[in-house]
Design an enzyme around this catalytic site. Structure first.
Site, PDB file in Angstrom:
ATOM      1  N   GLU A   1      -7.187   5.358   8.128  1.00  0.00           N
ATOM      2  CA  GLU A   1      -6.425   6.321   7.432  1.00  0.00           C
ATOM      3  C   GLU A   1      -8.265   7.269   6.960  1.00  0.00           C
ATOM      4  OE1 GLU A   1      -2.783   5.507   5.191  1.00  0.00           O
ATOM      5  OE2 GLU A   1      -2.556   5.256   7.241  1.00  0.00           O
TER       6      GLU A   1
ATOM      7  N   ASN B   1       0.925  -0.963  -0.021  1.00  0.00           N
ATOM      8  CA  ASN B   1      -0.369  -0.224   0.066  1.00  0.00           C
ATOM      9  C   ASN B   1       0.185   0.966   0.410  1.00  0.00           C
ATOM     10  OD1 ASN B   1      -1.580   1.990   0.596  1.00  0.00           O
ATOM     11  ND2 ASN B   1      -2.353   1.179   2.554  1.00  0.00           N
TER      12      ASN B   1
ATOM     13  N   GLY C   1       2.585   2.515  10.657  1.00  0.00           N
ATOM     14  CA  GLY C   1       3.062   3.728  11.245  1.00  0.00           C
ATOM     15  C   GLY C   1       4.172   3.851  12.117  1.00  0.00           C
TER      16      GLY C   1
ATOM     17  N   HIS D   1      -9.255   1.389   5.364  1.00  0.00           N
ATOM     18  CA  HIS D   1      -8.636   1.457   5.857  1.00  0.00           C
ATOM     19  C   HIS D   1      -8.892   2.396   7.143  1.00  0.00           C
ATOM     20  CE1 HIS D   1      -4.679   2.925   6.351  1.00  0.00           C
ATOM     21  NE2 HIS D   1      -4.066   1.784   6.535  1.00  0.00           N
TER      22      HIS D   1
ATOM     23  N   LYS E   1       0.005   3.543  -0.102  1.00  0.00           N
ATOM     24  CA  LYS E   1      -0.785   5.270   0.293  1.00  0.00           C
ATOM     25  C   LYS E   1      -0.418   6.939  -0.557  1.00  0.00           C
ATOM     26  CE  LYS E   1      -0.025   3.045   5.073  1.00  0.00           C
ATOM     27  NZ  LYS E   1      -0.250   3.691   5.791  1.00  0.00           N
TER      28      LYS E   1
ATOM     29  N   SER F   1       3.191  -1.476  10.544  1.00  0.00           N
ATOM     30  CA  SER F   1       4.385  -1.639  10.321  1.00  0.00           C
ATOM     31  C   SER F   1       5.228  -2.873   9.923  1.00  0.00           C
ATOM     32  CB  SER F   1       4.759  -1.194  12.429  1.00  0.00           C
ATOM     33  OG  SER F   1       4.493  -0.540  12.397  1.00  0.00           O
TER      34      SER F   1
ATOM     35  N   GLU G   1      -5.473  -4.720  10.501  1.00  0.00           N
ATOM     36  CA  GLU G   1      -4.117  -3.355  11.342  1.00  0.00           C
ATOM     37  C   GLU G   1      -4.831  -2.996  12.316  1.00  0.00           C
ATOM     38  OE1 GLU G   1      -2.603  -2.686   7.414  1.00  0.00           O
ATOM     39  OE2 GLU G   1      -4.383  -1.101   7.047  1.00  0.00           O
TER      40      GLU G   1
HETATM   41  P1  13P Z   1       2.967   0.727   7.718  1.00  0.00           P
HETATM   42  O1  13P Z   1       3.071  -0.620   7.399  1.00  0.00           O
HETATM   43  O2  13P Z   1       3.531   1.771   6.953  1.00  0.00           O
HETATM   44  O3  13P Z   1       2.435   0.408   9.194  1.00  0.00           O
HETATM   45  O4  13P Z   1       1.785   0.468   7.493  1.00  0.00           O
HETATM   46  C1  13P Z   1       0.233  -0.562   7.260  1.00  0.00           C
HETATM   47  C2  13P Z   1      -0.851   0.328   6.887  1.00  0.00           C
HETATM   48  O5  13P Z   1      -1.282   0.967   6.672  1.00  0.00           O
HETATM   49  C3  13P Z   1      -1.211  -0.699   5.074  1.00  0.00           C
HETATM   50  O6  13P Z   1      -2.137  -0.024   4.987  1.00  0.00           O
END
Ligand code: 13P
Length: 250
Positions: A101, A11, A174, A99, A13, A211, A168
């Site tokens: 976010e 991903n 992150g 997600h 982002k 992470s 997640e």
């Molecule tokens: P990270 O691997 O940067 O923690 O992000 C995870 C994520 O949100 C994948 O969708």
């Protein structure tokens, strides 16, 4: 033993530009090796790169996905939006939905449910993200949160063949912090229990995201019920992503 049918989702982002696409070729080269024959790689770049990605990796083992979509399935006067039909025409076969976010920006379970239905209408696959926040974890309501997200997100959906669940924990994204093995095992069991309660197929794949890196990938992937990894930050660098795949396949 590590599951040889693992799914690895990158991903990206809101990162990446045209020049980054060719760098992903090293990942494709790796999975041409017989050892990785059964794994599945799905790259989810920003909308702007989907077409270029699918042209570049046309007819290869690399699958392309999007990171979100608009909930309306028909074309129409919806300025600035991109729906599953448009994503499909750009060459993607998967869409990440729910997600954290986006939930954090106001996306509700109802809206996610509408999006899931619109994607299924186009016969694309969904990577459906669920997970508790740190407050919910502290309040010990993870089970209730996961149950709400699954029951409302998948409401009215009978066939889960095209649905992959990505667990997640929001506090892990992150942050460099991953759940302990024990906690992860328990939460995967909770998800399986909820799926069973709502009569969803036991075969629905569950990925872990948050992470993930080359140091923790192996241990996470060995946890019973984990069928793959959803990788954010570390997927932006092909070498790091390759390290994760290699570590997971040992
Ligand atoms: P990270 O691997 O940067 O923690 O992000 C995870 C994520 O949100 C994948 O969708």
């Amino acid at each position: 033993m590590t599951n040889i049918n693992m799914i690895f989702v990158a991903n990206w982002k809101m990162h990446g530009n045209f020049n980054d696409i060719s760098k992903v070729k090293t990942v494709l080269n790796l999975i041409k090796n017989k050892k990785y024959k059964k794994i599945k790689i799905i790259y989810c770049p920003p909308f702007t790169l989907i077409k270029s990605f699918s042209n570049y990796f046309n007819n290869t083992k690399l699958n392309i996905g999007a990171q979100n979509c608009y909930y309306k399935s028909d074309y129409g006067p919806y300025t600035g939006n991109v729906n599953a039909k448009l994503i499909k025409s750009a060459g993607a076969k998967y869409i990440i939905l729910g997600h954290s976010e986006n939930r954090n920006e106001g996306e509700t379970d109802l809206l996610i449910n509408q999006k899931i239905k619109s994607v299924l209408k186009e016969k694309l696959s969904i990577i459906f993200c669920i997970g508790e926040t740190i407050d919910e974890k502290k309040k010990k309501i993870t089970f209730q949160v996961l149950k709400r997200q699954i029951s409302k997100g998948l409401k009215g959906i009978k066939n889960t063949n095209k649905i992959i669940i990505a667990y997640e924990p929001v506090w892990s994204i992150g942050s460099g912090i991953v759940p302990s093995r024990n906690e992860l095992e328990k939460n995967i069991k909770k998800i399986k229990k909820i799926l069973k309660q709502f009569k969803f197929k036991n075969s629905v794949k569950i990925l872990y995201g948050g992470s993930v890196n080359s140091k923790n990938a192996n241990e996470i992937s060995k946890i019973d019920g984990i069928g793959g990894l959803l990788v954010g930050g570390a997927s932006l660098n092909s070498k790091k992503f390759i390290d994760i795949i290699k570590k997971t396949s040992n």
